[in-house]
Motif scaffolding. Structure first.
Motif, PDB file in Angstrom:
ATOM      1  N   VAL A   6       0.823  -1.215   0.000  1.00  0.00           N
ATOM      2  CA  VAL A   6       0.000   0.000   0.000  1.00  0.00           C
ATOM      3  C   VAL A   6       0.855   1.262   0.000  1.00  0.00           C
ATOM      4  CG1 VAL A   6      -1.943  -1.105   1.135  1.00  0.00           C
ATOM      5  CG2 VAL A   6      -0.157  -0.069   2.522  1.00  0.00           C
ATOM      6  N   GLY A   7       2.146   1.102   0.130  1.00  0.00           N
ATOM      7  CA  GLY A   7       3.038   2.264   0.194  1.00  0.00           C
ATOM      8  C   GLY A   7       2.914   3.233  -0.981  1.00  0.00           C
ATOM      9  N   PRO A   8       2.953   2.719  -2.231  1.00  0.00           N
ATOM     10  CA  PRO A   8       2.836   3.645  -3.372  1.00  0.00           C
ATOM     11  C   PRO A   8       1.541   4.441  -3.385  1.00  0.00           C
ATOM     12  CG  PRO A   8       3.700   1.529  -4.085  1.00  0.00           C
ATOM     13  CD  PRO A   8       3.282   1.352  -2.658  1.00  0.00           C
ATOM     14  N   LEU A   9       0.434   3.792  -3.052  1.00  0.00           N
ATOM     15  CA  LEU A   9      -0.848   4.505  -3.022  1.00  0.00           C
ATOM     16  C   LEU A   9      -0.853   5.568  -1.925  1.00  0.00           C
ATOM     17  CD1 LEU A   9      -3.415   1.608  -3.577  1.00  0.00           C
ATOM     18  CD2 LEU A   9      -2.764   3.407  -5.191  1.00  0.00           C
ATOM     19  N   ILE A  10      -0.291   5.223  -0.749  1.00  0.00           N
ATOM     20  CA  ILE A  10      -0.209   6.191   0.342  1.00  0.00           C
ATOM     21  C   ILE A  10       0.674   7.368  -0.056  1.00  0.00           C
ATOM     22  CG2 ILE A  10       0.615   6.541   2.705  1.00  0.00           C
ATOM     23  CD1 ILE A  10      -0.175   3.656   3.292  1.00  0.00           C
ATOM     24  N   ALA A  11       1.806   7.060  -0.701  1.00  0.00           N
ATOM     25  CA  ALA A  11       2.741   8.119  -1.100  1.00  0.00           C
ATOM     26  C   ALA A  11       2.097   9.088  -2.095  1.00  0.00           C
ATOM     27  CB  ALA A  11       3.995   7.490  -1.703  1.00  0.00           C
TER      28      ALA A  11
END
Length: 357
Positions: free
Chosen positions: A109-114
């Motif tokens: 989920v890191g890319p979406l959060i970023a």
């Protein structure tokens, strides 16, 4: 921020290039000073790098990536050495696979959060996030106890000589073949990590966050589901290794045509790339833990991991100019050809082993 693909490649590639330079030394220093002391120093360095992102421009990003690369080299070696030396031969491949699994879990989920943070609050939200990460990891790391793993190998504790170990790359065919395979595959992995956010703008209905989430999810799922499938017998499984390499080659080829073929090819590439990335590293790492000389195994593993770092770095540094001169599609075609060529080495190496058995 107006950077060219070449500049983006340099900034992103600096991280793994620094990892490559420090990997061979990491195993030695972790054994000499213990993982706990090394970890605490690295937390300070990493925290400084995170803060540096918030107060500098593109040039400062290069410095921050350099600092984080050095931190990662020592940190990951400390954990992997502990795993390798504390588990039995039968459990070693599972341990390496699970360690790698947890390194990928934040990227689900890191890319979406970023992207959400940047789109919602811009630089202010980015600054607050970096500071929060630095503080939280620092507090957690300083309260965590990591015992010094003692292998009883005095030769390595006192330092066999990193430069001497590097020279073994040519004299150790097992280390050489695994390093070449990992280098080629990592060029593909790096070019995907660095340029997919830019490339998907050319794919109708393409989304970088969804791509990375899908690929990371497949990596985590594959590492967990297939962790017992990774060979842990010290034998060279040519078909298994070449099959993994072929998955990476097909994935890169699908990426190259997705700009015209559409999002189905893009996301299919994410699935295949995820499987390849999940299986290749633990397979080669586990094999090397059985066949490398015990007296210098940790330093040589550092050299092998450095080949992966170099490949990822070249995925940005070398492929960035190609993207500027040609296109991203051309980049992924070249990556596919590179992996196809090196995949044949796995079979050739199997024949060489059979000749001398």
């Amino acid at each position: 921020m107006g950077a060219s693909n070449t500049m983006i490649g340099i900034i992103m590639g600096t991280y793994m290039l620094t990892c490559m330079l420090f990997r061979p030394w990491a195993g030695h220093f972790v054994h000499k000073y213990g993982p706990a002391k090394v970890l605490r120093v690295l937390l300070i360095i990493n925290g400084g790098a995170l803060i540096l992102y918030t107060v500098t421009g593109l040039d400062g990003f290069i410095v921050a990536r350099f600092l984080q690369g050095a931190s990662t080299a020592f940190f990951s070696m400390a954990l992997q050495i502990a795993i390798i030396e504390s588990l039995s031969d039968e459990q070693r491949s599972q341990g390496v696979s699970l360690y790698s699994l947890f390194t990928y879990m934040p990227t689900i989920v890191g890319p979406l959060i970023a992207l959400g943070i940047w789109g919602w609050g811009g630089m202010q939200a980015f600054t607050a996030t970096m500071i929060a990460i630095a503080v939280i990891t620092g507090l957690f790391g300083y309260r965590t106890r990591i015992d010094h793993v003692s292998s009883g190998r005095e030769e390595e504790k006192t330092g066999q000589g990193v430069l001497k170990a590097v020279s073994q790359l040519v004299r150790q065919p097992d280390l050489l073949i695994c390093s070449v395979l990992m280098l080629a595959a990592s060029v593909v992995f790096g070019s995907v990590a660095f340029f997919i956010p830019l490339y998907v703008s050319q794919v109708e209905y393409g989304n970088a966050g969804i791509y990375f989430m899908l690929q990371a999810g497949v990596i985590v799922l594959s590492r967990f589901m297939f962790r017992k499938r990774v060979p842990s017998d010290g034998k060279w499984h040519a078909r298994f290794v070449s099959g993994i390499m072929l998955l990476a080659a097909v994935a890169a080829l699908l990426l190259s045509i997705s700009a015209t073929a559409g999002p189905l090819f893009l996301y299919s590439a994410a699935i295949l790339m995820g499987i390849a990335q999940a299986m290749l590293y633990p397979t080669l790492t586990t094999y090397l833990t059985f066949v490398l000389p015990t007296s210098s195994r940790n330093v040589m593993l550092g050299i092998f991991i450095a080949s992966a770092d170099l490949g990822i770095s070249l995925g940005g540094v070398a492929m960035g100019p190609i993207a500027d001169l040609m296109s991203f599609s051309a980049v992924y075609v070249l990556c596919s050809c590179l992996v196809l060529i090196t995949a044949s080495l796995a079979v050739v190496y199997k024949k060489r082993l059979n000749r001398y058995v």
